[in-house]
Design a protein around this motif. Structure first.
Motif, PDB file in Angstrom:
ATOM      1  N   ILE A 273       0.855  -1.183   0.000  1.00  0.00           N
ATOM      2  CA  ILE A 273       0.000   0.000   0.000  1.00  0.00           C
ATOM      3  C   ILE A 273       0.892   1.233   0.000  1.00  0.00           C
ATOM      4  O   ILE A 273       1.798   1.355   0.831  1.00  0.00           O
ATOM      5  N   ASN A 274       0.635   2.158  -0.916  1.00  0.00           N
ATOM      6  CA  ASN A 274       1.357   3.427  -0.973  1.00  0.00           C
ATOM      7  C   ASN A 274       0.383   4.531  -0.569  1.00  0.00           C
ATOM      8  O   ASN A 274      -0.482   4.927  -1.357  1.00  0.00           O
ATOM      9  N   LEU A 275       0.517   5.019   0.665  1.00  0.00           N
ATOM     10  CA  LEU A 275      -0.420   6.012   1.179  1.00  0.00           C
ATOM     11  C   LEU A 275      -0.196   7.384   0.560  1.00  0.00           C
ATOM     12  O   LEU A 275      -1.144   8.165   0.410  1.00  0.00           O
ATOM     13  N   GLU A 276       1.035   7.699   0.217  1.00  0.00           N
ATOM     14  CA  GLU A 276       1.308   9.007  -0.375  1.00  0.00           C
ATOM     15  C   GLU A 276       0.693   9.118  -1.764  1.00  0.00           C
ATOM     16  O   GLU A 276       0.084  10.129  -2.114  1.00  0.00           O
ATOM     17  N   GLN A 277       0.853   8.075  -2.573  1.00  0.00           N
ATOM     18  CA  GLN A 277       0.307   8.096  -3.922  1.00  0.00           C
ATOM     19  C   GLN A 277      -1.131   7.578  -3.982  1.00  0.00           C
ATOM     20  O   GLN A 277      -1.748   7.585  -5.043  1.00  0.00           O
TER      21      GLN A 277
ATOM     22  N   THR B  67       3.700   0.610   6.551  1.00  0.00           N
ATOM     23  CA  THR B  67       3.137   1.950   6.420  1.00  0.00           C
ATOM     24  C   THR B  67       3.129   2.647   7.783  1.00  0.00           C
ATOM     25  O   THR B  67       3.529   2.071   8.789  1.00  0.00           O
ATOM     26  N   ASN B  68       2.620   3.872   7.820  1.00  0.00           N
ATOM     27  CA  ASN B  68       2.507   4.587   9.091  1.00  0.00           C
ATOM     28  C   ASN B  68       1.114   4.498   9.691  1.00  0.00           C
ATOM     29  O   ASN B  68       0.727   5.313  10.532  1.00  0.00           O
TER      30      ASN B  68
ATOM     31  N   GLY C 134      -4.067  -5.358  16.389  1.00  0.00           N
ATOM     32  CA  GLY C 134      -4.786  -5.100  15.154  1.00  0.00           C
ATOM     33  C   GLY C 134      -4.593  -3.660  14.726  1.00  0.00           C
ATOM     34  O   GLY C 134      -3.865  -2.888  15.362  1.00  0.00           O
ATOM     35  N   ILE C 135      -5.246  -3.279  13.631  1.00  0.00           N
ATOM     36  CA  ILE C 135      -5.188  -1.899  13.153  1.00  0.00           C
ATOM     37  C   ILE C 135      -6.026  -1.039  14.085  1.00  0.00           C
ATOM     38  O   ILE C 135      -7.216  -1.290  14.282  1.00  0.00           O
TER      39      ILE C 135
END
Length: 444
Positions: A97-101, A265-266, A272-273
Protein backbone atom coordinates in the motif's frame (compact mmCIF):
# COMPACT_ATOMS: atom_id res chain seq x y z
CA UNK A 1 -33.68 -5.30 -31.55
CA UNK A 2 -34.68 -8.93 -30.94
CA UNK A 3 -37.32 -9.41 -28.23
CA UNK A 4 -34.97 -11.35 -25.97
CA UNK A 5 -32.14 -8.84 -26.17
CA UNK A 6 -31.65 -6.56 -23.19
CA UNK A 7 -30.80 -2.95 -23.62
CA UNK A 8 -27.44 -2.18 -22.03
CA UNK A 9 -27.95 -0.16 -18.88
CA UNK A 10 -26.15 3.13 -18.69
CA UNK A 11 -23.55 3.25 -15.91
CA UNK A 12 -24.35 5.43 -12.92
CA UNK A 13 -20.70 5.79 -11.90
CA UNK A 14 -19.33 9.34 -12.01
CA UNK A 15 -15.53 9.43 -12.54
CA UNK A 16 -15.35 12.72 -10.66
CA UNK A 17 -16.76 11.13 -7.49
CA UNK A 18 -14.67 9.23 -4.92
CA UNK A 19 -13.26 5.77 -5.58
CA UNK A 20 -13.56 3.44 -2.58
CA UNK A 21 -11.12 0.52 -2.52
CA UNK A 22 -11.81 -2.41 -0.19
CA UNK A 23 -9.13 -5.02 0.53
CA UNK A 24 -10.85 -8.24 1.58
CA UNK A 25 -14.11 -9.80 0.40
CA UNK A 26 -15.25 -11.42 3.64
CA UNK A 27 -18.49 -10.54 5.40
CA UNK A 28 -17.16 -7.13 6.58
CA UNK A 29 -15.81 -5.96 3.24
CA UNK A 30 -18.83 -7.15 1.27
CA UNK A 31 -21.35 -5.67 3.72
CA UNK A 32 -19.50 -2.33 3.63
CA UNK A 33 -19.47 -2.32 -0.18
CA UNK A 34 -23.22 -2.91 -0.41
CA UNK A 35 -23.89 -0.27 2.25
CA UNK A 36 -21.77 2.29 0.38
CA UNK A 37 -23.52 1.48 -2.88
CA UNK A 38 -26.92 1.99 -1.23
CA UNK A 39 -25.79 5.38 0.08
CA UNK A 40 -23.72 6.52 -2.89
CA UNK A 41 -25.04 5.21 -6.25
CA UNK A 42 -22.48 7.15 -8.33
CA UNK A 43 -19.25 6.27 -6.47
CA UNK A 44 -16.80 3.76 -7.87
CA UNK A 45 -16.31 0.73 -5.58
CA UNK A 46 -13.62 -1.91 -6.02
CA UNK A 47 -13.08 -5.03 -3.92
CA UNK A 48 -9.76 -6.88 -4.07
CA UNK A 49 -9.24 -10.43 -2.78
CA UNK A 50 -6.59 -12.98 -3.64
CA UNK A 51 -8.47 -15.74 -1.84
CA UNK A 52 -11.58 -16.01 -4.01
CA UNK A 53 -13.31 -14.24 -6.86
CA UNK A 54 -16.64 -14.15 -5.06
CA UNK A 55 -17.75 -13.71 -1.47
CA UNK A 56 -18.59 -16.97 0.30
CA UNK A 57 -19.68 -18.06 3.78
CA UNK A 58 -16.47 -18.89 5.63
CA UNK A 59 -18.21 -20.72 8.53
CA UNK A 60 -19.59 -23.22 5.97
CA UNK A 61 -16.20 -24.46 4.74
CA UNK A 62 -16.47 -27.61 6.87
CA UNK A 63 -19.82 -28.50 5.29
CA UNK A 64 -18.33 -28.15 1.81
CA UNK A 65 -15.51 -30.51 2.82
CA UNK A 66 -17.92 -33.05 4.35
CA UNK A 67 -20.17 -33.06 1.27
CA UNK A 68 -23.17 -31.44 2.96
CA UNK A 69 -23.02 -28.39 0.69
CA UNK A 70 -21.77 -27.48 -2.78
CA UNK A 71 -19.54 -24.53 -3.62
CA UNK A 72 -22.49 -22.67 -5.13
CA UNK A 73 -24.36 -23.12 -1.82
CA UNK A 74 -21.60 -21.20 0.00
CA UNK A 75 -22.13 -18.05 -2.09
CA UNK A 76 -24.97 -15.94 -0.63
CA UNK A 77 -25.30 -13.90 -3.84
CA UNK A 78 -25.52 -14.76 -7.51
CA UNK A 79 -22.32 -14.04 -9.42
CA UNK A 80 -23.97 -11.34 -11.52
CA UNK A 81 -25.00 -9.31 -8.45
CA UNK A 82 -21.72 -7.41 -8.48
CA UNK A 83 -22.03 -6.25 -12.08
CA UNK A 84 -25.62 -5.24 -11.39
CA UNK A 85 -24.44 -3.23 -8.39
CA UNK A 86 -21.51 -1.88 -10.44
CA UNK A 87 -19.00 -3.13 -7.88
CA UNK A 88 -15.71 -4.15 -9.46
CA UNK A 89 -14.11 -7.40 -8.24
CA UNK A 90 -10.37 -8.00 -8.63
CA UNK A 91 -9.18 -11.52 -7.86
CA UNK A 92 -5.53 -10.73 -7.03
CA UNK A 93 -3.32 -10.40 -3.97
CA UNK A 94 -2.31 -6.95 -2.76
CA UNK A 95 1.47 -6.73 -2.28
CA UNK A 96 1.81 -3.23 -0.82
CA UNK A 97 0.00 0.00 0.00
CA UNK A 98 1.36 3.43 -0.97
CA UNK A 99 -0.42 6.01 1.18
CA UNK A 100 1.31 9.01 -0.38
CA UNK A 101 0.31 8.10 -3.92
CA UNK A 102 -2.98 6.56 -2.75
CA UNK A 103 -2.63 3.27 -4.58
CA UNK A 104 -1.99 -0.41 -3.97
CA UNK A 105 0.31 -2.75 -5.90
CA UNK A 106 -1.09 -6.11 -7.06
CA UNK A 107 0.77 -9.36 -7.68
CA UNK A 108 0.18 -9.07 -11.45
CA UNK A 109 2.12 -5.79 -11.65
CA UNK A 110 -0.88 -3.47 -11.73
CA UNK A 111 -1.56 -0.61 -9.36
CA UNK A 112 -5.04 0.49 -8.29
CA UNK A 113 -5.68 4.02 -7.14
CA UNK A 114 -8.12 4.97 -4.36
CA UNK A 115 -9.62 8.00 -2.65
CA UNK A 116 -10.87 6.07 0.39
CA UNK A 117 -9.43 2.76 1.57
CA UNK A 118 -11.10 0.10 3.74
CA UNK A 119 -8.91 -2.63 5.20
CA UNK A 120 -11.01 -5.73 5.84
CA UNK A 121 -8.21 -8.29 5.74
CA UNK A 122 -9.58 -10.61 8.42
CA UNK A 123 -7.54 -13.03 10.53
CA UNK A 124 -4.75 -15.53 10.15
CA UNK A 125 -4.05 -18.69 12.23
CA UNK A 126 -1.67 -18.26 15.15
CA UNK A 127 1.78 -19.78 14.89
CA UNK A 128 3.95 -19.66 17.97
CA UNK A 129 7.34 -20.47 16.49
CA UNK A 130 7.19 -24.22 16.99
CA UNK A 131 10.08 -26.08 15.35
CA UNK A 132 8.70 -27.81 12.27
CA UNK A 133 5.66 -25.55 11.82
CA UNK A 134 6.73 -24.83 8.21
CA UNK A 135 6.72 -28.50 7.18
CA UNK A 136 4.31 -29.79 4.59
CA UNK A 137 1.08 -31.12 6.01
CA UNK A 138 1.07 -28.39 8.70
CA UNK A 139 -1.72 -25.85 8.31
CA UNK A 140 -4.61 -23.98 9.87
CA UNK A 141 -8.24 -23.88 8.75
CA UNK A 142 -9.27 -20.39 7.77
CA UNK A 143 -9.27 -19.84 4.02
CA UNK A 144 -10.38 -21.51 0.83
CA UNK A 145 -6.72 -22.26 0.13
CA UNK A 146 -6.50 -24.10 3.47
CA UNK A 147 -9.38 -26.32 2.39
CA UNK A 148 -7.75 -27.00 -0.98
CA UNK A 149 -4.44 -27.86 0.73
CA UNK A 150 -6.27 -30.22 3.07
CA UNK A 151 -7.87 -32.06 0.17
CA UNK A 152 -4.45 -32.47 -1.48
CA UNK A 153 -2.80 -33.68 1.73
CA UNK A 154 -5.38 -36.17 3.01
CA UNK A 155 -4.70 -39.20 0.79
CA UNK A 156 -1.36 -39.76 2.57
CA UNK A 157 -2.75 -39.19 6.09
CA UNK A 158 -3.74 -41.95 8.49
CA UNK A 159 -3.35 -40.05 11.75
CA UNK A 160 -3.67 -36.33 12.46
CA UNK A 161 -2.79 -34.17 15.45
CA UNK A 162 -4.69 -30.95 16.07
CA UNK A 163 -3.10 -28.31 18.29
CA UNK A 164 -5.59 -26.11 20.13
CA UNK A 165 -8.87 -26.61 21.95
CA UNK A 166 -11.29 -24.16 20.36
CA UNK A 167 -14.12 -24.02 17.85
CA UNK A 168 -11.89 -24.33 14.78
CA UNK A 169 -10.09 -27.28 16.35
CA UNK A 170 -13.26 -29.29 16.88
CA UNK A 171 -14.48 -28.42 13.37
CA UNK A 172 -11.24 -29.71 11.86
CA UNK A 173 -11.46 -32.83 14.03
CA UNK A 174 -14.98 -33.54 12.78
CA UNK A 175 -13.90 -32.97 9.17
CA UNK A 176 -10.97 -35.39 9.44
CA UNK A 177 -13.06 -37.91 11.37
CA UNK A 178 -15.63 -37.87 8.53
CA UNK A 179 -12.83 -39.12 6.22
CA UNK A 180 -11.96 -41.95 8.63
CA UNK A 181 -8.75 -40.37 9.91
CA UNK A 182 -7.60 -41.03 13.47
CA UNK A 183 -7.53 -37.66 15.25
CA UNK A 184 -5.68 -36.54 18.38
CA UNK A 185 -6.41 -33.10 19.88
CA UNK A 186 -3.77 -31.46 22.09
CA UNK A 187 -5.47 -29.17 24.59
CA UNK A 188 -3.46 -27.11 27.10
CA UNK A 189 -6.43 -26.68 29.40
CA UNK A 190 -7.79 -29.13 31.97
CA UNK A 191 -10.97 -29.53 29.90
CA UNK A 192 -11.82 -28.67 26.32
CA UNK A 193 -12.21 -24.90 25.85
CA UNK A 194 -12.32 -24.15 29.57
CA UNK A 195 -10.55 -20.86 28.92
CA UNK A 196 -13.98 -19.81 27.56
CA UNK A 197 -16.48 -22.17 29.22
CA UNK A 198 -17.18 -22.79 32.90
CA UNK A 199 -15.92 -26.15 34.18
CA UNK A 200 -19.20 -28.07 33.92
CA UNK A 201 -19.81 -27.05 30.30
CA UNK A 202 -16.18 -27.76 29.38
CA UNK A 203 -16.44 -31.24 30.95
CA UNK A 204 -19.59 -32.00 28.96
CA UNK A 205 -18.01 -30.81 25.70
CA UNK A 206 -14.91 -32.93 26.35
CA UNK A 207 -17.08 -35.98 26.99
CA UNK A 208 -19.05 -35.46 23.76
CA UNK A 209 -15.94 -35.05 21.61
CA UNK A 210 -14.41 -38.21 23.07
CA UNK A 211 -17.65 -40.12 22.59
CA UNK A 212 -17.32 -39.47 18.84
CA UNK A 213 -13.95 -41.20 18.73
CA UNK A 214 -11.56 -38.25 19.07
CA UNK A 215 -8.51 -38.75 21.31
CA UNK A 216 -8.54 -35.56 23.42
CA UNK A 217 -5.27 -35.08 25.34
CA UNK A 218 -5.85 -32.59 28.16
CA UNK A 219 -3.10 -30.49 29.79
CA UNK A 220 -0.91 -31.30 26.79
CA UNK A 221 1.33 -28.87 24.92
CA UNK A 222 3.20 -29.11 21.65
CA UNK A 223 7.02 -28.92 21.84
CA UNK A 224 7.95 -29.50 18.21
CA UNK A 225 6.79 -31.07 14.95
CA UNK A 226 8.97 -33.83 13.55
CA UNK A 227 9.72 -34.16 9.85
CA UNK A 228 11.75 -36.23 7.40
CA UNK A 229 14.32 -35.20 4.80
CA UNK A 230 11.54 -34.57 2.26
CA UNK A 231 9.92 -31.93 4.50
CA UNK A 232 7.00 -34.22 5.36
CA UNK A 233 5.43 -34.47 8.83
CA UNK A 234 6.28 -37.66 10.72
CA UNK A 235 5.00 -36.81 14.20
CA UNK A 236 4.96 -34.42 17.14
CA UNK A 237 6.76 -34.20 20.46
CA UNK A 238 4.99 -32.85 23.54
CA UNK A 239 6.50 -30.79 26.34
CA UNK A 240 6.48 -33.88 28.59
CA UNK A 241 8.64 -35.63 25.92
CA UNK A 242 5.83 -37.93 24.73
CA UNK A 243 5.94 -38.50 20.98
CA UNK A 244 2.95 -39.16 18.70
CA UNK A 245 3.41 -40.42 15.15
CA UNK A 246 1.23 -38.65 12.59
CA UNK A 247 1.20 -37.40 8.99
CA UNK A 248 -0.73 -34.15 9.49
CA UNK A 249 -0.73 -31.33 12.04
CA UNK A 250 -3.58 -28.81 12.27
CA UNK A 251 -2.68 -25.56 14.02
CA UNK A 252 -5.92 -24.20 15.50
CA UNK A 253 -4.62 -22.35 18.56
CA UNK A 254 -6.67 -19.26 17.79
CA UNK A 255 -6.29 -16.51 15.18
CA UNK A 256 -4.70 -13.07 15.06
CA UNK A 257 -5.54 -9.95 13.03
CA UNK A 258 -4.08 -10.17 9.53
CA UNK A 259 -2.15 -6.89 9.44
CA UNK A 260 1.13 -7.77 7.67
CA UNK A 261 0.14 -5.56 4.73
CA UNK A 262 0.04 -2.36 6.78
CA UNK A 263 3.16 -2.87 8.89
CA UNK A 264 5.49 -1.07 6.42
CA UNK A 265 3.14 1.95 6.42
CA UNK A 266 2.51 4.59 9.09
CA UNK A 267 -0.97 3.23 9.88
CA UNK A 268 -1.02 2.75 13.67
CA UNK A 269 -1.46 -0.78 14.98
CA UNK A 270 -0.95 -2.95 18.06
CA UNK A 271 -2.45 -6.43 17.84
CA UNK A 272 -4.79 -5.10 15.15
CA UNK A 273 -5.19 -1.90 13.15
CA UNK A 274 -6.12 0.78 15.69
CA UNK A 275 -9.48 2.42 14.99
CA UNK A 276 -11.99 4.65 16.75
CA UNK A 277 -15.63 3.63 17.21
CA UNK A 278 -16.36 4.80 13.65
CA UNK A 279 -13.53 2.60 12.26
CA UNK A 280 -11.27 5.48 11.27
CA UNK A 281 -7.58 4.60 11.41
CA UNK A 282 -4.71 6.98 12.23
CA UNK A 283 -4.51 7.96 8.53
CA UNK A 284 -7.16 10.15 6.94
CA UNK A 285 -9.55 8.32 4.59
CA UNK A 286 -8.16 4.94 5.65
CA UNK A 287 -10.54 2.70 7.59
CA UNK A 288 -10.34 -0.78 9.08
CA UNK A 289 -13.10 -3.12 10.27
CA UNK A 290 -13.78 -6.75 11.06
CA UNK A 291 -11.25 -9.23 12.43
CA UNK A 292 -8.24 -7.03 11.61
CA UNK A 293 -9.45 -3.97 13.58
CA UNK A 294 -8.66 -3.13 17.21
CA UNK A 295 -10.65 -0.48 19.05
CA UNK A 296 -8.66 2.32 20.65
CA UNK A 297 -11.29 2.89 23.32
CA UNK A 298 -13.71 -0.02 23.63
CA UNK A 299 -16.81 0.48 25.73
CA UNK A 300 -16.62 -0.67 29.34
CA UNK A 301 -16.03 -4.38 29.53
CA UNK A 302 -16.05 -4.87 25.75
CA UNK A 303 -13.39 -6.58 23.68
CA UNK A 304 -10.76 -4.59 21.81
CA UNK A 305 -10.88 -7.12 18.93
CA UNK A 306 -14.12 -8.84 17.86
CA UNK A 307 -13.77 -11.85 15.59
CA UNK A 308 -17.23 -13.23 14.97
CA UNK A 309 -19.27 -13.40 11.77
CA UNK A 310 -22.17 -11.32 13.05
CA UNK A 311 -19.92 -8.60 14.51
CA UNK A 312 -18.11 -8.44 11.18
CA UNK A 313 -21.44 -7.84 9.45
CA UNK A 314 -22.46 -5.16 11.95
CA UNK A 315 -19.10 -3.44 11.60
CA UNK A 316 -19.40 -3.54 7.80
CA UNK A 317 -22.73 -1.74 7.95
CA UNK A 318 -21.38 0.99 10.22
CA UNK A 319 -18.11 1.58 8.36
CA UNK A 320 -20.02 1.60 5.05
CA UNK A 321 -22.18 4.45 6.35
CA UNK A 322 -19.15 6.31 7.74
CA UNK A 323 -17.21 6.04 4.48
CA UNK A 324 -20.34 7.31 2.69
CA UNK A 325 -20.28 10.46 4.81
CA UNK A 326 -22.72 9.61 7.61
CA UNK A 327 -22.00 10.08 11.30
CA UNK A 328 -22.21 6.72 13.08
CA UNK A 329 -20.56 4.92 15.97
CA UNK A 330 -20.46 1.18 16.52
CA UNK A 331 -22.38 -0.39 19.40
CA UNK A 332 -22.49 -4.15 19.20
CA UNK A 333 -25.30 -4.82 21.67
CA UNK A 334 -25.67 -8.08 23.61
CA UNK A 335 -22.84 -10.52 22.95
CA UNK A 336 -23.88 -13.89 21.55
CA UNK A 337 -22.37 -16.88 19.83
CA UNK A 338 -23.40 -20.36 18.77
CA UNK A 339 -21.53 -23.46 17.67
CA UNK A 340 -21.68 -27.25 17.46
CA UNK A 341 -19.39 -29.79 19.06
CA UNK A 342 -20.23 -32.68 16.75
CA UNK A 343 -23.95 -33.17 17.60
CA UNK A 344 -23.95 -30.97 20.71
CA UNK A 345 -25.38 -27.49 20.07
CA UNK A 346 -24.05 -24.55 22.09
CA UNK A 347 -25.45 -21.04 22.56
CA UNK A 348 -24.21 -18.20 24.73
CA UNK A 349 -25.63 -14.75 25.44
CA UNK A 350 -24.21 -11.88 27.50
CA UNK A 351 -21.45 -12.46 30.03
CA UNK A 352 -20.63 -15.96 31.30
CA UNK A 353 -17.23 -16.20 33.05
CA UNK A 354 -14.96 -19.12 32.15
CA UNK A 355 -13.64 -21.69 34.61
CA UNK A 356 -10.41 -19.66 34.73
CA UNK A 357 -12.21 -16.54 35.97
CA UNK A 358 -12.69 -16.20 39.71
CA UNK A 359 -16.39 -15.36 39.68
CA UNK A 360 -18.98 -15.97 42.40
CA UNK A 361 -22.16 -15.92 40.30
CA UNK A 362 -22.01 -19.32 38.60
CA UNK A 363 -24.45 -21.06 40.93
CA UNK A 364 -27.41 -21.40 38.54
CA UNK A 365 -26.48 -24.48 36.51
CA UNK A 366 -28.72 -27.39 35.50
CA UNK A 367 -27.66 -30.41 33.50
CA UNK A 368 -28.64 -33.96 32.65
CA UNK A 369 -25.87 -36.35 31.70
CA UNK A 370 -28.19 -38.88 30.11
CA UNK A 371 -29.57 -36.44 27.53
CA UNK A 372 -26.41 -34.30 27.40
CA UNK A 373 -28.20 -31.04 28.09
CA UNK A 374 -27.19 -28.12 30.27
CA UNK A 375 -28.30 -24.57 31.04
CA UNK A 376 -26.42 -21.94 33.02
CA UNK A 377 -27.87 -18.58 34.03
CA UNK A 378 -25.55 -15.92 35.49
CA UNK A 379 -26.85 -13.12 37.72
CA UNK A 380 -25.35 -9.93 39.09
CA UNK A 381 -25.47 -8.78 42.72
CA UNK A 382 -29.03 -7.47 42.20
CA UNK A 383 -30.21 -10.86 40.93
CA UNK A 384 -30.59 -9.55 37.39
CA UNK A 385 -29.55 -11.97 34.66
CA UNK A 386 -26.37 -10.95 32.78
CA UNK A 387 -25.62 -14.09 30.76
CA UNK A 388 -26.51 -17.65 29.83
CA UNK A 389 -25.03 -20.79 28.28
CA UNK A 390 -27.10 -23.58 26.81
CA UNK A 391 -25.84 -26.97 25.68
CA UNK A 392 -28.12 -29.35 23.83
CA UNK A 393 -31.06 -26.96 24.30
CA UNK A 394 -31.93 -24.55 21.50
CA UNK A 395 -33.35 -21.23 22.70
CA UNK A 396 -34.72 -18.28 20.76
CA UNK A 397 -32.21 -15.51 20.14
CA UNK A 398 -34.72 -12.66 20.05
CA UNK A 399 -36.16 -13.53 23.46
CA UNK A 400 -32.83 -13.90 25.28
CA UNK A 401 -31.44 -10.78 23.65
CA UNK A 402 -34.47 -8.80 24.87
CA UNK A 403 -34.27 -10.22 28.40
CA UNK A 404 -30.62 -9.24 28.74
CA UNK A 405 -31.13 -5.78 27.24
CA UNK A 406 -33.99 -5.17 29.69
CA UNK A 407 -31.98 -6.66 32.61
CA UNK A 408 -34.73 -9.03 33.63
CA UNK A 409 -34.52 -10.75 37.01
CA UNK A 410 -33.92 -14.45 37.46
CA UNK A 411 -37.48 -14.80 38.81
CA UNK A 412 -38.93 -13.22 35.68
CA UNK A 413 -36.89 -15.46 33.40
CA UNK A 414 -37.85 -18.62 35.26
CA UNK A 415 -41.51 -17.68 35.00
CA UNK A 416 -41.13 -17.21 31.23
CA UNK A 417 -38.43 -19.73 30.38
CA UNK A 418 -40.74 -21.91 28.30
CA UNK A 419 -41.22 -19.00 25.87
CA UNK A 420 -37.53 -19.11 25.00
CA UNK A 421 -37.49 -22.77 24.03
CA UNK A 422 -37.34 -23.61 20.35
CA UNK A 423 -39.66 -26.61 20.05
CA UNK A 424 -38.87 -28.88 17.12
CA UNK A 425 -40.96 -31.98 16.57
CA UNK A 426 -40.68 -34.64 19.29
CA UNK A 427 -38.81 -32.25 21.58
CA UNK A 428 -39.08 -32.92 25.32
CA UNK A 429 -39.02 -29.70 27.34
CA UNK A 430 -36.38 -29.27 30.04
CA UNK A 431 -37.99 -26.13 31.50
CA UNK A 432 -39.92 -27.75 34.39
CA UNK A 433 -36.79 -29.49 35.74
CA UNK A 434 -34.65 -26.37 35.28
CA UNK A 435 -37.16 -24.10 37.01
CA UNK A 436 -37.62 -26.49 39.94
CA UNK A 437 -33.87 -26.79 40.55
CA UNK A 438 -33.15 -23.08 40.25
CA UNK A 439 -35.99 -22.23 42.62
CA UNK A 440 -34.64 -24.68 45.19
CA UNK A 441 -31.19 -23.08 44.88
CA UNK A 442 -32.57 -19.58 45.36
CA UNK A 443 -34.19 -20.52 48.66
CA UNK A 444 -31.08 -22.17 50.12
Amino acid sequence: MWPFQRKRRRSRIDPDHPHVLIIGNGITGITAALQIRKNQPTWKITIISGESQYFYSRPALMYLFMGHMRWTDLKPYADDKWSQQEIELIHKWVLSINLEQKNVALDDGRTVRFDKLLLATGSQPNRFGWPGQSLRQVQGLYSLQDLENLETTLPSVQKAVIVGGGLIGVELAEMLHSRNKHVVILCREQHYWDNVLPTEEAQLVTKVIRKHGIDVRLSSELQRIRGDTNNNVTGVQLTDSEEIDCQFVGLTAGVSPNIDLIKPTNIAYERGILVDNSFRSSVKNVFAAGDCAEFLQPENGELKIEQLWYTGKQQGEVVGDVISGKQRSYHRGIWFNSAKFFDLEYQTYGRVPSSQANHADLRHYWWTDQKRRGLRIVCDSKNNVVGMNSLGIRHRHQIWNGWLEEKKSIDYILENLKKAEFDPEFYSSCSPDIIAQFRRESTQ
